[in-house]
Design an enzyme around this catalytic site. Structure first.
Site, PDB file in Angstrom:
ATOM      1  N   GLU A   1     -16.470   3.048   0.925  1.00 39.12           N
ATOM      2  CA  GLU A   1     -15.672   2.129   0.660  1.00 39.12           C
ATOM      3  C   GLU A   1     -15.644   1.219  -0.377  1.00 39.12           C
ATOM      4  O   GLU A   1     -14.536   1.540  -0.740  1.00 39.12           O
ATOM      5  CB  GLU A   1     -15.622   1.452   2.050  1.00 39.12           C
ATOM      6  CG  GLU A   1     -15.018   2.443   3.373  1.00 39.12           C
ATOM      7  CD  GLU A   1     -15.094   1.273   4.396  1.00 39.12           C
ATOM      8  OE1 GLU A   1     -13.623   1.218   5.672  1.00 39.12           O
ATOM      9  OE2 GLU A   1     -15.973   0.656   5.127  1.00 39.12           O
TER      10      GLU A   1
ATOM     11  N   TRP B   1       0.875  -1.108   0.059  1.00 39.90           N
ATOM     12  CA  TRP B   1       0.249   0.093  -0.083  1.00 39.90           C
ATOM     13  C   TRP B   1       0.706   0.731   0.067  1.00 39.90           C
ATOM     14  O   TRP B   1       1.280   1.806   1.392  1.00 39.90           O
ATOM     15  CB  TRP B   1      -1.116   0.149   0.904  1.00 39.90           C
ATOM     16  CG  TRP B   1      -2.067   0.552   1.289  1.00 39.90           C
ATOM     17  CD1 TRP B   1      -2.709   1.460   0.152  1.00 39.90           C
ATOM     18  CD2 TRP B   1      -1.658   2.723   2.069  1.00 39.90           C
ATOM     19  NE1 TRP B   1      -3.713   2.012   0.711  1.00 39.90           N
ATOM     20  CE2 TRP B   1      -2.598   3.354   1.128  1.00 39.90           C
ATOM     21  CE3 TRP B   1      -0.458   3.235   2.131  1.00 39.90           C
ATOM     22  CZ2 TRP B   1      -3.370   3.912   2.017  1.00 39.90           C
ATOM     23  CZ3 TRP B   1      -0.612   4.320   2.774  1.00 39.90           C
ATOM     24  CH2 TRP B   1      -2.515   4.834   2.676  1.00 39.90           C
TER      25      TRP B   1
ATOM     26  N   ASN C   1       7.562  -2.866   5.561  1.00 42.43           N
ATOM     27  CA  ASN C   1       5.878  -1.828   5.795  1.00 42.43           C
ATOM     28  C   ASN C   1       5.974  -0.922   7.447  1.00 42.43           C
ATOM     29  O   ASN C   1       5.955  -0.838   7.753  1.00 42.43           O
ATOM     30  CB  ASN C   1       4.889  -2.920   6.881  1.00 42.43           C
ATOM     31  CG  ASN C   1       4.016  -2.373   7.289  1.00 42.43           C
ATOM     32  OD1 ASN C   1       3.431  -1.540   6.787  1.00 42.43           O
ATOM     33  ND2 ASN C   1       3.050  -3.357   8.084  1.00 42.43           N
TER      34      ASN C   1
END
Length: 615
Positions: free
Chosen positions: A495, A75, A101
């Protein structure tokens, strides 16, 4: 919010790591990559897109032999999602590779310094800076990989979970964490590394969860060595037996994880109150509350901190705590809490809510509250998570793994835990009669069956979804206990379908949003026959007089709203404070079906990730 996976042992590493990435894709899916050591060469393949894109590219470009590999699904934080910015990242020599991460906040200063020493950079990421910093430490200080990682991390500011591999030390992987979760699966002559246990659950039930500020050297054929990053102190690692099973993280015949998790809510709520709520004995037993009952019951106020769906659960809890236990409650966005210099006293109780138990903003809010002397109580779903360790006490929800990025069963199980807590405090404080207390326990016990009944409306809701799937905007209205449900319903639609939606208290409609209402505007109104029913009916009439399209969530048998609304979705009757557990169900299904009809990726909506471990 990225997912990291690693393997070192006797198996072929590629299938283990690839499957692990597929299970962790809920954590991020902008890009993916794998680095594989085949005994001679360190091979790397990465690409923009999903793990399926990586699989196709990798199997067409490199061999998949080898017993050591690390993989990553991303991400994006620093640098757009593209092939170059994807992880893993090489050092300049090509010997060292890293997956990461988190965020290195001082990466720019480090990058400038490394450039003066001759290092070059191919990507825009902070991660490539870190791997070259590690290499620089090895070259200039003559230390091994583990020590170099430790020295480099002591020069960084930020949050991370990392796995680092050096092909010149082929039998070890170095891992570390600060603010992002990391688990080490311990097998027979093999080790697994992952952001959570799901990638290795079929191989071992034993795991070590690194604490914040810890690192480990994972060597083939040797025990894991864990040290404190800051001062090199040795730590005796605790090997935990996992309760997770493979069936819990598979779809089980459903088209999507989200749909499976919506339908799991009756069981999840039962599992959450089982052993805690004893209607036959008129008792609620919650160890985290029982052991600190006077401290919590005598709180000057309760501060609830959370983000996203958990914040909505906190809003529901505010109504329930104040209604039943008569304790003042404030609900704060954790992301704003620490930055506004909040007034916190030693008489305050902080309840932190997080599905993952790793939410960075919520963790920061807890630490701030503790510094001010407040008592911190955690509500989360993941055993052994950071929030469960950081708080003084807490209560786990027992929702089981939630893979769909848009929360569903996490929301209702959080409300369940918080309701039990409020009832226990109300009984202790004498703000509820014994008769009413027993009524609540008996009704809580009926909630799972009533959710089952609400789920029977699925086909009817799908029909309504088909009518409104092309709407550009949608308004959600509720009052009292169901105002937060309106917010949650709007969030779900945003979402996963990308339709703009807003939730409002129904009475606030005339203070602005009513200007938006016309024949193109669907308005979802929660109008159960409890609380402010007559007021909500008046709001519906105001919408109808302006040609808005009304989708009403009503109590079974309601005729008054049926005559006014364009569409009616019924839920069983229950006590007013418990209505959110029922009214949220059709809103979840409505969002799900609209998104599916629009061809959206329901389980992996764009730009989102499940566990938000960066601020």
């Amino acid at each position: 919010m990225c997912g990291i996976v690693g393997y070192i042992g006797h198996r072929d590493a590629y299938p283990v790591v690839l499957k692990g990435l597929q299970r962790l894709e809920y954590r991020g899916y902008d890009s993916a990559g794998i680095a594989l050591y085949d005994g001679k060469e360190l091979k790397l393949c990465k690409t923009k897109g999903k793990v399926a894109d990586l699989k196709e590219k990798l199997e067409n470009t490199i061999t998949t032999n080898g017993n050591v590999a690390i993989g990553h699904t991303r991400w994006a934080t620093h640098g757009v999602p593209n092939d170059v910015n994807s992880h893993p990242h090489y050092s300049n020599s090509g010997d060292i590779v890293i997956i990461h991460n988190g965020i290195i906040e001082n990466y720019d200063a480090l990058k400038k310094e490394l450039k003066t020493r001759g290092y070059t950079f191919k990507s825009d990421t902070d991660t490539e800076v870190l791997v070259n910093l590690i290499e620089d430490v090895i070259i200039n200080e003559g230390v091994k990989l583990g020590k170099a990682v430790q020295i480099a991390l002591n020069q960084t500011v930020g949050a991370y979970a990392i796995a680092v591999y050096n092909k010149t030390k082929p039998d070890e992987i170095v891992v570390a964490r600060l603010g992002s979760p990391l688990a080490i699966g311990v097998g027979e002559d093999e080790f697994f590394i992952a952001s959570d246990a799901s990638p290795f659950i079929e191989y071992t039930n034993n795991a070590i969860y690194l604490e914040d500020g810890e690192m480990a050297v994972v060597r083939r054929g040797k025990e894991v060595k864990v040290r404190k990053i800051k001062d090199d102190t040795l730590v005796d690692p605790y090997v935990q037996e996992l309760q997770l099973n493979l069936e819990q993280i598979e779809k089980g015949g459903y088209d999507h994880f989200m749909l499976k998790e919506i339908h799991e809510q009756p069981t999840a709520i039962k599992d959450t109150y089982r052993g805690r709520m004893l209607p036959d004995e008129g008792l609620i037993r919650m160890a985290g509350v029982d052991d600190n009952l006077e401290r919590i019951a005598n709180a000057k106020r309760i501060l609830i901190v959370a983000c996203g769906t958990s914040w909505h659960a906190g809003l529901v809890a505010e109504y329930i705590f104040e209604e039943l236990a008569r304790i003042p409650v404030e609900v704060e966005y954790a992301s704003e809490f620490r930055y506004r210099n909040p007034i916190i006293s030693e008489k305050d109780v902080i309840i932190a809510i997080s599905q993952s138990g790793e939410t960075a903003d919520t963790m920061a809010a807890i630490k701030l509250a503790k510094e001010k002397g407040a008592f911190a109580f955690g509500v989360c779903n993941v055993v052994g998570s950071s929030i469960s360790r950081e708080t003084h006490a807490g209560a786990y929800t027992h929702a089981g793994p939630e893979i769909g990025v848009a929360s569903t069963k996490a929301f209702t199980t959080q409300i369940t835990v918080l309701t039990l807590m409020a009832l226990k405090l109300a009984k202790h404080n004498g703000t509820i009669s014994n008769t009413d207390f027993m009524t609540y326990l008996q009704e809580m016990e009926r909630i799972p069956a009533k959710i089952e009944k609400a789920l029977e409306g699925d086909e009817h809701i799908k029909m309504i979804a088909d009518i409104y799937k092309d709407a550009r905007n949608c308004l959600y209205l509720g009052r009292g206990f169901n105002f937060p449900v309106a917010l949650e319903g709007a969030l779900k639609l945003k979402e996963i379908s990308y339709i703009h939606a807003e939730g409002y208290p129904a009475a606030e409609m005339k203070h602005g949003p009513i200007a938006l209402i016309d024949e193109e505007m669907p308005v979802v109104v929660i109008a159960t026959k409890k609380g402010h029913y007559e007021k909500v009916v008046s709001n519906i009439q105001e919408i109808k007089s302006r040609s808005g399209k009304i989708i009403a969530i009503v109590t079974e048998g309601d005729e008054e709203v049926r005559d006014l609304a364009d569409h009616v979705i019924e839920v069983p009757e229950t006590l007013e404070p418990l209505t959110p557990l029922l009214t949220t169900i059709p809103l979840q299904l409505l969002s799900y079906h609209i998104a599916v009809l629009l061809g959206k990726n329901v389980d992996q909506p764009r730009n989102l990730a499940k566990s938000v471990t960066v601020e």
